[in-house]
Design an enzyme around this catalytic site. Structure first.
Site, PDB file in Angstrom:
ATOM      1  N   PHE A 206       0.829  -1.349   0.068  1.00  0.00           N
ATOM      2  CA  PHE A 206       0.122  -0.066  -0.085  1.00  0.00           C
ATOM      3  C   PHE A 206       0.820   1.268  -0.009  1.00  0.00           C
ATOM      4  CE2 PHE A 206      -3.186  -3.166   0.981  1.00  0.00           C
ATOM      5  CZ  PHE A 206      -4.248  -2.661   0.553  1.00  0.00           C
ATOM      6  N   HIS A 207       0.566   2.270  -0.635  1.00  0.00           N
ATOM      7  CA  HIS A 207       1.316   3.504  -0.646  1.00  0.00           C
ATOM      8  C   HIS A 207       0.693   4.728  -1.154  1.00  0.00           C
ATOM      9  CE1 HIS A 207       1.961   2.100  -5.126  1.00  0.00           C
ATOM     10  NE2 HIS A 207       2.036   3.627  -5.266  1.00  0.00           N
ATOM     11  N   ARG A 208      -0.673   4.424  -1.643  1.00  0.00           N
ATOM     12  CA  ARG A 208      -1.518   5.783  -2.142  1.00  0.00           C
ATOM     13  C   ARG A 208      -1.825   6.573  -1.060  1.00  0.00           C
ATOM     14  NH1 ARG A 208      -0.702   5.628  -7.356  1.00  0.00           N
ATOM     15  NH2 ARG A 208      -0.621   3.611  -7.652  1.00  0.00           N
ATOM     16  N   ARG A 241       6.787   5.826   2.108  1.00  0.00           N
ATOM     17  CA  ARG A 241       5.761   6.715   2.397  1.00  0.00           C
ATOM     18  C   ARG A 241       4.835   5.916   3.722  1.00  0.00           C
ATOM     19  NH1 ARG A 241       2.093  10.690   0.499  1.00  0.00           N
ATOM     20  NH2 ARG A 241       3.196  10.967  -1.638  1.00  0.00           N
ATOM     21  N   ASP A 283      -2.848  -1.486  -3.680  1.00  0.00           N
ATOM     22  CA  ASP A 283      -3.366  -0.257  -4.220  1.00  0.00           C
ATOM     23  C   ASP A 283      -2.412   0.285  -5.281  1.00  0.00           C
ATOM     24  OD1 ASP A 283      -1.571   0.843  -2.796  1.00  0.00           O
ATOM     25  OD2 ASP A 283      -2.802   2.235  -1.582  1.00  0.00           O
TER      26      ASP A 283
END
Ligand code: UD1
Ligand code: UDP
Length: 364
Positions: A206-208, A241, A283
């Site tokens: 996940f990084h959005r 992130r 994502d």
């Protein structure tokens, strides 16, 4: 002798440009292919590792811009890249994907009157709250070659009134990289090293910003993954992130057992991990495509996707961002309710060769 300069900056860019750098070698008597790294991604595990593993040439230029706000990052890339383009005067600038480096390079080149080729043109999520959507739209508008990975891209570009002569359906260079490393991926022993049973574990990334920058969203996402991890071991290589936010929100000490957080992985290990997974929950943009190619079930935790072929033809399940729905979809798939998939048209490992041939055949 022509000069072509490719601009890369972020993890997925390296994977998309590697086969193109290789394809241009065939034309080395006619074209000099230069590589410029903006430095948007800079950790060894987000950048250098891919150059090593994918046998990419070292960048001829490194702009070293690093992180920052969108304006800061884009502006710094533009200022530094302008100097390179003034010095090298390339005949063509190639930009892959949809990251800030893509947009910044396309803007600089277009203002200098240098033709631009966009690799992965035409994808649209129709969601302008995603920074990538702005990057895609602007890059396509100023590009002279629009290299498209799936049919939806052709339709989108035509609907936006793009000149048909600029649009080329060539396939997917990210899949070229996957196809050409498939043996190494299948024989990699990452499952052994992590003591995982092949076909009985889950992988997540996940990084959005919409999923990981907000405390409440990231907390409930981690709780949901924790519940899935009670059913199957779950491996989560964490993007920088996301790592930063997990720390900042104090979630590090609350990780449920069964959930294994790791550093970002190298290409071969990560693809091998996905190859033998029962399910991927993500994502990511590129991972939706790679799971479709490998026939692995994928849950995409987003409201939309710019890669609809992975839903219509592939093994991707777009479930939205409600955590109840994500959990239910995961449990259904782990319970055996899977979706068969096929490999999309022209995802055959030859996209980069087609792109290089089109560029070399082009007469001004
Ligand atoms: C970027 C792209 C996104 C893409 C993703 C792929 C934009 C707007 N976003 O998101 O479309 O899906 O890359 O991974 O271009 N950081 C590090 N080390 C690194 C890389 C980043 O510490 O090697 C930190 C940065 O300093 C920054 C944060 O991570 O604080 C985010 O990096 P940034 O490149 O701005 O955006 P991504 O979330 O990586
Ligand atoms: N990837 C990788 N190691 C990881 C996570 C992802 O090699 O730990 C690869 C992934 O298989 C795909 C690319 O990185 O090839 C996708 O990058 P990311 O998800 O960061 O970007 P996006 O595709 O969402 O823009």
């Amino acid at each position: 002798m022509k000069t072509v300069l490719s601009v890369v900056g972020a993890r997925p860019n390296f994977i998309k440009i590697a086969p193109l750098a290789r394809a241009f070698k065939k034309y080395r008597k006619e074209v000099k292919h230069l590589l410029c790294h903006t430095g948007q991604h800079f950790d060894q595990r987000m950048s250098e590792i891919f150059f090593d593993e994918l046998q990419m040439p070292r960048p001829d230029f490194n702009l070293g811009v690093g992180g920052g706000s969108h304006a800061e990052q884009t502006a710094r890339i533009m200022l530094e890249l302008e100097k390179v383009l003034l010095a090298e005067r390339p005949d063509l600038v190639i930009v892959p994907g949809d990251v800030n480096s893509t947009l910044a390079a396309a803007l600089v080149a277009s203002k200098m009157g240098i033709p631009i080729a966009h690799v992965e043109a035409g994808l649209r999520s129709f969601d302008k709250s995603m920074p990538e959507e702005i990057n895609r739209i602007v890059t396509d508008v100023v590009s002279d070659f629009l290299f498209v990975t799936e049919h939806s891209g052709m339709h989108n570009l035509r609907d936006e009134g793009m000149d048909d002569n600029k649009i080329f359906f060539v396939g997917n260079t990210m899949i070229d990289t996957l196809e050409s490393h498939y043996e190494a991926i299948e024989s990699c022993d990452i499952t052994g090293r992590l003591k995982l049973d092949k076909g009985r574990y889950v992988v997540s990334t996940f990084h959005r910003p919409s999923n990981v920058d907000d405390r409440e969203s990231l907390t409930s996402l981690m709780e949901t993954l924790g519940r899935v991890a009670k059913e199957r071991r779950l491996v989560f290589p964490v993007h920088p992130r996301t790592r930063k936010n997990i720390r900042e929100f104090g979630l590090e000490d609350k990780m449920p057992s069964g959930l294994l957080l790791t550093e970002p992985m190298g290409y071969i290990e990560f693809l091998s991990l996905m190859r033998y997974a029962e399910l991927v929950i993500t994502d990511s943009g590129g991972i939706q495509e790679e799971t479709t190619y490998m026939g692995v079930q994928c849950i995409t935790v987003r409201r939309n996707t710019e890669r609809p072929v992975t839903i219509d033809v592939g093994t991707n399940h777009l479930v939205g961002v409600s955590m109840e729905k994500v959990e239910k979809a995961a449990m259904d798939i782990l319970g055996g309710t899977t979706k068969p998939g096929r490999i999309p048209e022209l995802w055959d490992g030859k996209a980069a060769k087609r792109i290089a041939a089109i560029i070399m055949d082009h007469k001004e």
